[in-house]
Design a protein around this motif. Structure first.
Motif, PDB file in Angstrom:
ATOM      1  N   MET A 179       0.850  -1.196   0.000  1.00  0.00           N
ATOM      2  CA  MET A 179       0.000   0.000   0.000  1.00  0.00           C
ATOM      3  C   MET A 179       0.881   1.240   0.000  1.00  0.00           C
ATOM      4  SD  MET A 179      -3.113   0.978   2.592  1.00  0.00           S
ATOM      5  CE  MET A 179      -2.062   1.288   4.018  1.00  0.00           C
ATOM      6  N   GLU A 180       0.620   2.127  -0.940  1.00  0.00           N
ATOM      7  CA  GLU A 180       1.457   3.311  -1.108  1.00  0.00           C
ATOM      8  C   GLU A 180       0.661   4.579  -0.819  1.00  0.00           C
ATOM      9  OE1 GLU A 180       4.141   5.613  -4.523  1.00  0.00           O
ATOM     10  OE2 GLU A 180       3.168   3.708  -4.993  1.00  0.00           O
ATOM     11  N   ILE A 181       1.242   5.435   0.028  1.00  0.00           N
ATOM     12  CA  ILE A 181       0.652   6.735   0.343  1.00  0.00           C
ATOM     13  C   ILE A 181       1.654   7.819  -0.025  1.00  0.00           C
ATOM     14  CG2 ILE A 181      -0.293   8.232   2.137  1.00  0.00           C
ATOM     15  CD1 ILE A 181      -0.960   5.693   3.736  1.00  0.00           C
ATOM     16  N   ILE A 182       1.213   8.806  -0.778  1.00  0.00           N
ATOM     17  CA  ILE A 182       2.051   9.958  -1.116  1.00  0.00           C
ATOM     18  C   ILE A 182       1.713  11.062  -0.117  1.00  0.00           C
ATOM     19  CG2 ILE A 182       2.639  11.657  -2.878  1.00  0.00           C
ATOM     20  CD1 ILE A 182       1.543   9.559  -4.935  1.00  0.00           C
ATOM     21  N   ARG A 183       2.669  11.381   0.730  1.00  0.00           N
ATOM     22  CA  ARG A 183       2.426  12.365   1.794  1.00  0.00           C
ATOM     23  C   ARG A 183       2.643  13.783   1.253  1.00  0.00           C
ATOM     24  NH1 ARG A 183      -0.482   9.958   5.841  1.00  0.00           N
ATOM     25  NH2 ARG A 183       0.487   7.985   6.514  1.00  0.00           N
ATOM     26  N   PHE A 184       1.599  14.583   1.305  1.00  0.00           N
ATOM     27  CA  PHE A 184       1.653  15.939   0.767  1.00  0.00           C
ATOM     28  C   PHE A 184       2.733  16.766   1.454  1.00  0.00           C
ATOM     29  CE2 PHE A 184       0.060  20.371   0.526  1.00  0.00           C
ATOM     30  CZ  PHE A 184      -0.027  20.500  -0.851  1.00  0.00           C
ATOM     31  N   ALA A 185       2.920  16.554   2.757  1.00  0.00           N
ATOM     32  CA  ALA A 185       3.900  17.333   3.516  1.00  0.00           C
ATOM     33  C   ALA A 185       5.332  17.082   3.038  1.00  0.00           C
ATOM     34  CB  ALA A 185       3.788  17.018   5.001  1.00  0.00           C
ATOM     35  N   ASP A 186       5.568  15.973   2.339  1.00  0.00           N
ATOM     36  CA  ASP A 186       6.910  15.639   1.872  1.00  0.00           C
ATOM     37  C   ASP A 186       7.220  16.198   0.480  1.00  0.00           C
ATOM     38  OD1 ASP A 186       7.277  14.204   4.202  1.00  0.00           O
ATOM     39  OD2 ASP A 186       6.690  12.283   3.309  1.00  0.00           O
ATOM     40  N   ILE A 187       6.240  16.803  -0.162  1.00  0.00           N
ATOM     41  CA  ILE A 187       6.418  17.276  -1.540  1.00  0.00           C
ATOM     42  C   ILE A 187       6.885  18.732  -1.532  1.00  0.00           C
ATOM     43  CG2 ILE A 187       5.309  17.651  -3.765  1.00  0.00           C
ATOM     44  CD1 ILE A 187       3.260  15.519  -2.948  1.00  0.00           C
ATOM     45  N   HIS A 188       7.947  19.003  -2.243  1.00  0.00           N
ATOM     46  CA  HIS A 188       8.470  20.370  -2.319  1.00  0.00           C
ATOM     47  C   HIS A 188       7.745  21.149  -3.403  1.00  0.00           C
ATOM     48  CE1 HIS A 188      11.685  19.502   0.472  1.00  0.00           C
ATOM     49  NE2 HIS A 188      12.046  18.448  -0.252  1.00  0.00           N
ATOM     50  N   PRO A 189       7.350  22.383  -3.130  1.00  0.00           N
ATOM     51  CA  PRO A 189       6.697  23.198  -4.160  1.00  0.00           C
ATOM     52  C   PRO A 189       7.685  23.614  -5.243  1.00  0.00           C
ATOM     53  CG  PRO A 189       7.068  24.505  -2.184  1.00  0.00           C
ATOM     54  CD  PRO A 189       7.457  23.098  -1.840  1.00  0.00           C
ATOM     55  N   GLU A 190       7.201  23.665  -6.471  1.00  0.00           N
ATOM     56  CA  GLU A 190       7.996  24.129  -7.604  1.00  0.00           C
ATOM     57  C   GLU A 190       7.243  25.243  -8.314  1.00  0.00           C
ATOM     58  OE1 GLU A 190      10.277  21.354 -10.053  1.00  0.00           O
ATOM     59  OE2 GLU A 190       9.159  19.752  -9.073  1.00  0.00           O
ATOM     60  N   PRO A 191       7.948  26.181  -8.929  1.00  0.00           N
ATOM     61  CA  PRO A 191       7.271  27.272  -9.635  1.00  0.00           C
ATOM     62  C   PRO A 191       6.576  26.770 -10.897  1.00  0.00           C
ATOM     63  CG  PRO A 191       9.630  27.386 -10.001  1.00  0.00           C
ATOM     64  CD  PRO A 191       9.411  26.320  -8.965  1.00  0.00           C
ATOM     65  N   TRP A 192       5.496  27.452 -11.274  1.00  0.00           N
ATOM     66  CA  TRP A 192       4.863  27.170 -12.555  1.00  0.00           C
ATOM     67  C   TRP A 192       5.844  27.431 -13.685  1.00  0.00           C
ATOM     68  CZ3 TRP A 192      -0.477  30.120 -12.216  1.00  0.00           C
ATOM     69  CH2 TRP A 192      -1.246  29.546 -11.203  1.00  0.00           C
ATOM     70  N   ARG A 193       5.524  26.897 -14.847  1.00  0.00           N
ATOM     71  CA  ARG A 193       6.327  27.170 -16.032  1.00  0.00           C
ATOM     72  C   ARG A 193       6.477  28.671 -16.277  1.00  0.00           C
ATOM     73  NH1 ARG A 193       4.428  23.280 -21.027  1.00  0.00           N
ATOM     74  NH2 ARG A 193       5.399  21.340 -20.352  1.00  0.00           N
ATOM     75  N   ASN A 194       5.368  29.407 -16.073  1.00  0.00           N
ATOM     76  CA  ASN A 194       5.410  30.848 -16.342  1.00  0.00           C
ATOM     77  C   ASN A 194       5.702  31.683 -15.095  1.00  0.00           C
ATOM     78  OD1 ASN A 194       3.046  30.893 -14.880  1.00  0.00           O
ATOM     79  ND2 ASN A 194       1.724  31.448 -16.586  1.00  0.00           N
ATOM     80  N   GLY A 195       5.981  31.010 -13.969  1.00  0.00           N
ATOM     81  CA  GLY A 195       6.345  31.718 -12.754  1.00  0.00           C
ATOM     82  C   GLY A 195       5.197  32.374 -12.025  1.00  0.00           C
ATOM     83  N   GLY A 196       3.955  32.097 -12.443  1.00  0.00           N
ATOM     84  CA  GLY A 196       2.811  32.774 -11.852  1.00  0.00           C
ATOM     85  C   GLY A 196       2.282  32.170 -10.573  1.00  0.00           C
ATOM     86  N   GLY A 197       2.845  31.066 -10.126  1.00  0.00           N
ATOM     87  CA  GLY A 197       2.394  30.416  -8.903  1.00  0.00           C
ATOM     88  C   GLY A 197       3.307  29.253  -8.580  1.00  0.00           C
ATOM     89  N   VAL A 198       2.887  28.425  -7.612  1.00  0.00           N
ATOM     90  CA  VAL A 198       3.663  27.235  -7.267  1.00  0.00           C
ATOM     91  C   VAL A 198       2.769  26.012  -7.336  1.00  0.00           C
ATOM     92  CG1 VAL A 198       5.308  28.474  -5.812  1.00  0.00           C
ATOM     93  CG2 VAL A 198       3.243  27.495  -4.781  1.00  0.00           C
ATOM     94  N   THR A 199       3.374  24.868  -7.599  1.00  0.00           N
ATOM     95  CA  THR A 199       2.634  23.622  -7.693  1.00  0.00           C
ATOM     96  C   THR A 199       3.394  22.526  -6.959  1.00  0.00           C
ATOM     97  OG1 THR A 199       1.451  22.171  -9.237  1.00  0.00           O
ATOM     98  CG2 THR A 199       3.702  22.770  -9.820  1.00  0.00           C
ATOM     99  N   ARG A 200       2.654  21.516  -6.501  1.00  0.00           N
ATOM    100  CA  ARG A 200       3.248  20.335  -5.879  1.00  0.00           C
ATOM    101  C   ARG A 200       2.771  19.119  -6.653  1.00  0.00           C
ATOM    102  NH1 ARG A 200       2.247  24.042  -1.939  1.00  0.00           N
ATOM    103  NH2 ARG A 200       3.797  24.291  -0.273  1.00  0.00           N
ATOM    104  N   GLU A 201       3.723  18.416  -7.246  1.00  0.00           N
ATOM    105  CA  GLU A 201       3.387  17.253  -8.053  1.00  0.00           C
ATOM    106  C   GLU A 201       3.184  16.029  -7.171  1.00  0.00           C
ATOM    107  OE1 GLU A 201       6.012  14.491 -10.799  1.00  0.00           O
ATOM    108  OE2 GLU A 201       5.561  16.388 -11.830  1.00  0.00           O
ATOM    109  N   LEU A 202       1.985  15.443  -7.269  1.00  0.00           N
ATOM    110  CA  LEU A 202       1.691  14.218  -6.534  1.00  0.00           C
ATOM    111  C   LEU A 202       2.160  12.984  -7.296  1.00  0.00           C
ATOM    112  CD1 LEU A 202      -1.926  15.068  -5.340  1.00  0.00           C
ATOM    113  CD2 LEU A 202       0.127  15.042  -3.932  1.00  0.00           C
ATOM    114  N   ALA A 203       1.962  12.988  -8.609  1.00  0.00           N
ATOM    115  CA  ALA A 203       2.339  11.826  -9.409  1.00  0.00           C
ATOM    116  C   ALA A 203       2.430  12.237 -10.867  1.00  0.00           C
ATOM    117  CB  ALA A 203       1.312  10.703  -9.252  1.00  0.00           C
ATOM    118  N   SER A 204       3.284  11.533 -11.621  1.00  0.00           N
ATOM    119  CA  SER A 204       3.376  11.736 -13.062  1.00  0.00           C
ATOM    120  C   SER A 204       3.897  10.460 -13.695  1.00  0.00           C
ATOM    121  CB  SER A 204       4.294  12.918 -13.401  1.00  0.00           C
ATOM    122  OG  SER A 204       5.628  12.648 -13.001  1.00  0.00           O
TER     123      SER A 204
END
Length: 212
Positions: A1-26
Motif C-alpha cells: 500500500m502506497e501513500i504519497i504524503r503531501f507534507a513531503d512534496i516540495h513546491p515548484e514554480p509554474w512554467r510561467n512563474g505565476g504560482g507554485v505547484t506540488r506534483e503528486l504523481a506523473s
C-alpha cells in the motif's frame, strides 16, 4: 500500500512563474514539474494572484478548486466561474487566465496527453461505515475531514505463502491520512478509505500511444 504524503512534496514554480505547484504523481516520472516530459501529471497548485496559466500543448486539463470558493477562469476569451469541488475540463493549448474574486484558492490539476491518456476527477463523500476502495489506475486524495486507509481483503485464491516478506507494520493496520495525502490504487488488496469528509478520486485511462 502506497501513500504519497503531501507534507513531503516540495513546491515548484509554474512554467510561467505565476504560482507554485506540488506534483503528486506523473508518468513517466519527470525530473522537474516544468520539463513536461510526462504523459500525465496530477498536482496541487496555489493561486494567490490573478494572471495567466501556463500552456501545455498537446495536453488536456481537468482543474478542480479544492480550497477557496471561486475562481473566474477565462479560456480562449470565454469566462467560466469555477466553484469549489466542481471539476472543469479544457485544452492545455488554450490561452487561459484567472481572477480571484473571493481571494486565494488552491486547485487540483490533472493534465494528460490528448489521444494517449484521459484523466477524470470525481469528488466523493466518504463514510465511516462503508469503505471506499482505490483501484489500479486511481489516486484518492483527502480534501477535508479525517480518514484512515488500510489494505483491502486478500484475494481468497492467493496462497499466503506467496505473499513475500511483509513490512514492519501489520498488513491490516489502518494508517491516518493528513489533508491532501494521496492513496495510490491497486488491484491487489485495493486500499480502502474510511472516515468523514471528502476525497478526490483521480482516474487515468490509457486510450492510445504514449511515450515508451
Amino acid at each position: 500500500m502506497e501513500i504519497i504524503r503531501f507534507a513531503d512534496i516540495h513546491p515548484e514554480p509554474w512554467r510561467n512563474g505565476g504560482g507554485v505547484t506540488r506534483e503528486l504523481a506523473s508518468h513517466p516520472k519527470a525530473a522537474s514539474a516544468q520539463d513536461g516530459a510526462w504523459d500525465w501529471r496530477v498536482s496541487i497548485a496555489d493561486v494567490s494572484k490573478a494572471g495567466d496559466f501556463s500552456n501545455f500543448p498537446g495536453m488536456e486539463r481537468v482543474i478542480t478548486i479544492i480550497d477557496g470558493e471561486l475562481m473566474l477562469l477565462t479560456v480562449d476569451g470565454a469566462e467560466h466561474p469555477l466553484e469549489k469541488y466542481r471539476p472543469f475540463r479544457f485544452s492545455g493549448e488554450a490561452t487561459s487566465s484567472a481572477t480571484l474574486p473571493t481571494g486565494d484558492i488552491r486547485d487540483l490539476n490533472v493534465i494528460a496527453r490528448a489521444g494517449a491518456f484521459k484523466g477524470y476527477t470525481s469528488i466523493i463523500e466518504i463514510s465511516k461505515k462503508r469503505a471506499h476502495p482505490v483501484f489500479e489506475g486511481q489516486l484518492a486524495i483527502l480534501l477535508e475531514g479525517k480518514a484512515t486507509v488500510a489494505p483491502g481483503a486478500e484475494d481468497s485464491t492467493e496462497d499466503p505463502d506467496d505473499a513475500g516478506p511483509g513490512s514492519s507494520e501489520p498488513a491490516t493496520e489502518p494508517l491516518e491520512l493528513s489533508r491532501y495525502d494521496a492513496v495510490v490504487g491497486s488491484d491487489v488488496r485495493s486500499p480502502e478509505i474510511l472516515g468523514r469528509g471528502f476525497v478526490a478520486v483521480i482516474s487515468i485511462d490509457h486510450v492510445g500511444p504514449a511515450h515508451a
